[in-house]
Design an enzyme around this catalytic site. Structure first.
Site, short mmCIF file in Angstrom:
data_model
loop_
_atom_site.label_atom_id
_atom_site.label_comp_id
_atom_site.label_asym_id
_atom_site.label_seq_id
_atom_site.Cartn_x
_atom_site.Cartn_y
_atom_site.Cartn_z
N GLY A 275 37.59 42.31 32.05
CA GLY A 275 36.23 42.67 32.79
C GLY A 275 36.38 44.09 33.36
O GLY A 275 37.50 44.22 33.94
N ARG B 154 41.46 31.81 20.19
CA ARG B 154 42.26 33.43 19.67
C ARG B 154 43.44 32.94 19.51
O ARG B 154 44.23 33.82 18.84
CB ARG B 154 42.42 34.47 20.54
CG ARG B 154 40.21 35.18 20.77
CD ARG B 154 40.37 36.25 21.50
NE ARG B 154 39.82 35.82 22.37
CZ ARG B 154 39.36 36.38 24.05
NH1 ARG B 154 39.33 37.29 23.73
NH2 ARG B 154 39.19 35.68 25.04
N ASN C 117 45.55 35.92 25.55
CA ASN C 117 44.50 36.09 24.31
C ASN C 117 44.80 34.92 23.15
O ASN C 117 44.42 34.12 22.48
CB ASN C 117 43.07 36.55 24.86
CG ASN C 117 43.12 36.59 26.26
OD1 ASN C 117 42.64 35.49 26.26
ND2 ASN C 117 42.31 37.81 26.46
N GLN D 121 36.39 20.00 33.16
CA GLN D 121 35.94 20.37 33.35
C GLN D 121 34.47 19.75 31.76
O GLN D 121 35.23 19.93 30.70
CB GLN D 121 35.58 21.90 33.23
CG GLN D 121 34.02 22.89 33.16
CD GLN D 121 34.47 24.13 32.41
OE1 GLN D 121 35.37 24.97 32.24
NE2 GLN D 121 33.49 25.19 32.70
C1 UD1 Z 1 38.08 36.72 31.68
C2 UD1 Z 1 37.40 37.86 33.23
C3 UD1 Z 1 37.05 39.37 32.71
C4 UD1 Z 1 38.52 38.99 32.92
C5 UD1 Z 1 39.92 38.41 32.19
C6 UD1 Z 1 41.59 39.08 32.42
C7 UD1 Z 1 35.54 36.62 33.23
C8 UD1 Z 1 33.62 36.05 32.82
N1 UD1 Z 1 35.68 37.46 33.38
O1 UD1 Z 1 37.78 37.03 31.02
O2 UD1 Z 1 37.03 39.84 33.88
O3 UD1 Z 1 38.85 40.91 32.96
O4 UD1 Z 1 39.71 37.28 32.50
O5 UD1 Z 1 42.23 38.54 32.09
O6 UD1 Z 1 35.79 35.66 34.16
N2 UD1 Z 1 37.93 28.90 31.18
C9 UD1 Z 1 37.29 27.47 31.47
N3 UD1 Z 1 36.30 27.33 31.48
C10 UD1 Z 1 35.58 27.70 30.78
C11 UD1 Z 1 35.50 28.80 30.02
C12 UD1 Z 1 37.21 29.91 30.93
O7 UD1 Z 1 38.26 27.30 32.82
O8 UD1 Z 1 34.50 27.54 30.72
C13 UD1 Z 1 39.23 30.36 31.92
C14 UD1 Z 1 39.73 30.65 31.25
O9 UD1 Z 1 41.19 28.98 30.67
C15 UD1 Z 1 40.59 31.07 31.22
C16 UD1 Z 1 40.08 31.91 32.23
O10 UD1 Z 1 38.69 30.47 32.54
O11 UD1 Z 1 42.36 30.64 31.93
C17 UD1 Z 1 39.07 33.24 31.70
O12 UD1 Z 1 38.75 32.93 31.10
P1 UD1 Z 1 38.95 33.27 29.24
O13 UD1 Z 1 37.66 33.35 28.33
O14 UD1 Z 1 40.44 33.83 28.76
O15 UD1 Z 1 38.20 34.77 29.73
P2 UD1 Z 1 38.38 36.65 29.51
O16 UD1 Z 1 37.59 36.90 28.44
O17 UD1 Z 1 40.02 36.64 29.02
CA CA Z 2 41.83 35.49 29.09
#
Ligand code: UD1
Ligand code: CA
Length: 423
Positions: free
Chosen positions: A139, A16, A227, A72
């Protein structure tokens, strides 16, 4: 804190943001966003840090030479990201502080409290939460009738009754490592995104009758997850506000905070006034009772002693200025050392870059530079020397103390016998 390791999740694509730069490397006030997160983790007392990288991992590694960066392989969700750390951590049995690399406004004190709550309660997990008037995108924290946290439901999965919940998951947690890894084995990618959600461990822990606690922060700003570029601007605005608020409590006058930018770590003495549209970047120190701006730009490596006046359209970088000196209009000083009680005329410029290297300019106490003086570095202007309007002082043609020079190139008109004494 020896028995706590931090995992910083930063593998996400950041789709995004619509950018070629990995999301967590976007700059906020002079530092990549993820550096702010690591600073807070260290402030909380945790120095063993594992960063999970994915998208742009080579750039991330280069930006974080002091952290353990793990890659990852496939971006299968935040739960899978934590699993990546699991393999590297082996039989670790301490606490795990998990934070997102895209929440730059987290405070060190809050993370410290999160860890403390985990240890004192003995819970399997403590989730950091806050109440948001508009919880869209985060969340939601689902509690039972007794107020116990039973699960976290993601925006996309939430039903109508869950969407109205204002208590949200900030994305920071402290876990007992063994309980976290055990619960992760029970997380399935059975959601619309087909991802392993870290947040699903809470429901799994509940099924296993493990204790889950929530720690709620009143500072809703801490929750801001970046985001989009809009979120980035909002996070920057809030961080600037925090920096300026601290400075004002310390006695600095900031005329118009909304048009002023000051980076974290800048030191400014009491009763200094910062006028509008001024930007003060990292690694700047300003003494007491100085006056800066309007429309000034102070870049890294600037040191200003007490009672210095820096006026409009002045840019300074890697420059030291002594007490009582005035640099009031349309000036650029780079790599300069300026003494006390110097008057730098309007439009004075140091030519500090010779095409390959930065060169230094030294200006002695009590010197008086006429308007439009050009100083071609390296060059020294002696104490109490005077330059005429529009003079160009060539490199290595040092002006002796007390001399008056004029013209292009500047030539000596005369040298005062006695040093002028200024009070
Ligand atoms: C996430 C939380 C949500 C919370 C929000 C707060 C989850 C499923 N949801 O949502 O409950 O309210 O953050 O900002 O965690 N990432 C990885 N590997 C992946 C996917 C994500 O390292 O495969 C990392 C991203 O870089 C990020 C974090 O995990 O730093 C959260 O991922 P993101 O996609 O930003 O989740 P949100 O939808 O913001
Ligand atoms: Ca996020």
């Amino acid at each position: 804190m020896k028995d706590t390791i931090a995992i910083v999740l930063a593998a996400g694509r950041g789709t995004r943001m619509n950018s070629r730069t990995p999301k967590v490397l976007h700059d906020i006030l002079g530092k990549p966003m993820i550096h702010h997160v690591l600073d807070s983790v260290r402030q909380a007392g945790v120095n063993d840090i594992v960063v999970i990288a994915g998208h742009g991992s080579a750039l991330l590694k280069r930006s974080l030479p002091d952290a353990r960066v793990l890659v990852q392989k496939e971006l299968l969700g935040s739960g899978d990201a934590v699993n990546t750390a699991r393999k590297a951590l082996g039989r670790y049995t301490g606490d795990l502080l998990v934070v997102c690399g895209d929440t730059p406004l987290l405070r060190g004190d809050t993370l410290r409290e999160l860890i403390r709550t985990r240890k004192s309660s003995g819970a399997s997990a403590v989730v950091l939460t806050t109440d948001l008037k508009d919880p869209t995108g985060y969340g939601r924290i689902v509690r039972d009738e007794n107020g116990a946290v039973i699960k976290i439901i993601e925006e996309l999965e939430a039903g109508l009754y869950e969407k109205v919940i204002e208590e949200i998951n900030v994305g920071s947690y402290c876990f007992r490592a063994e309980d976290l890894f055990d619960a992760l084995t029970g997380v399935k990618p059975d959601n619309d995104k087909k991802e392993y959600f870290l947040t699903d461990v809470i429901a799994v822990m509940n099924r296993k009758k493990k204790t889950v606690k929530a720690l709620k922060t009143d500072d809703t700003d801490e929750a801001i997850g970046v985001n989009t570029k809009n979120d980035l601007a909002e996070a920057t605005r809030i961080m600037k506000g925090r920096v300026m608020s601290e400075l004002m409590l310390g006695g600095v006058t900031i005329y118009d905070p909304s048009s002023t930018t000051i980076y974290p770590g800048v030191r400014i003495g009491a009763d200094t006034v910062i006028y509008p549209n001024t930007i003060i970047e990292s690694d700047v120190e300003i003494g007491k009772n100085a006056s800066i701006g309007p429309f000034a730009r102070l870049r890294p490596g600037v040191r200003l002693e007490d009672n210095v006046e820096v006026g409009n359209f002045v840019e300074l970088v890697r420059t030291e200025i002594g007490e009582g000196t005035k640099v009031k209009h349309h000036t650029y000083l780079g790599d300069a050392k300026v003494g006390k009680n110097v008057n730098i005329g309007a439009g004075t410029i140091t030519a500090n870059f010779d095409g390959s290297k930065k060169q230094r300019t030294v200006i002695g106490d009590g010197a008086f530079l006429g308007i439009g003086t050009r100083l071609i570095a390296p060059v020294r202007i002696g104490s109490h020397a005077v330059t005429g309007a529009g003079s160009v002082v060539p490199k290595n043609r040092d002006v002796p103390s007390g001399a008056t020079v004029v013209g292009v190139p500047a030539r000596i008109l005369g040298i005062a016998k006695k040093k002028r004494v200024r009070r």
